[in-house]
Design a protein around this motif. Structure first.
Motif: not given
Length: 124
Positions: A113-124
């Motif tokens: 069973s999987w969730g829909q995901g959440t975006q993580v963006t690491v940027s300056s």
């Protein structure tokens, strides 16, 4: 059938921190293992961390070892992933998934069973 919803992603500067949440409904998680996975653009999905709420095991894969902490709140039926010292290469969609057999670590195919995901963006 367990339903999972991730939250907590966003834009963060290198060196920063985020806490991702994986909220479950439909079942209580105490017999499950919850895994965190991530997929960056153009790359295969990879495992990040897991916790067995059945056996009490915790595991971290090498890319986040020493920078991540996985935990659970049984009252909230939620698993968290605290990520510190974030790097640009941590940029990805983060998914949580449930393994009803409760094993951690486990192969990705064990997580049903999987969730829909959440975006993580690491940027300056």
């Amino acid at each position: 059938q367990v339903q999972l919803v991730e939250s907590g992603g966003g834009l963060v500067q290198p060196g920063g921190s985020l806490r991702l949440s994986c909220a479950a409904s439909g079942v209580t998680l105490d017999g499950y293992a919850i895994g965190w996975f991530r997929q960056a653009p153009g790359k295969e999905r990879e495992a990040v961390s897991c916790i067995s709420l059945r056996h009490g095991h915790i595991y971290y894969w090498d890319p986040v070892k020493g920078r991540a902490t996985i935990s659970s709140d049984n009252a909230k039926n939620t698993v968290y992933l605290q990520m510190n010292s974030l790097k640009t290469e941590d940029t990805a969609v983060y998914y949580c998934a449930a393994d009803l057999h409760g094993f951690c670590p486990a192969l990705e195919r064990s997580f049903s069973s999987w969730g829909q995901g959440t975006q993580v963006t690491v940027s300056s």
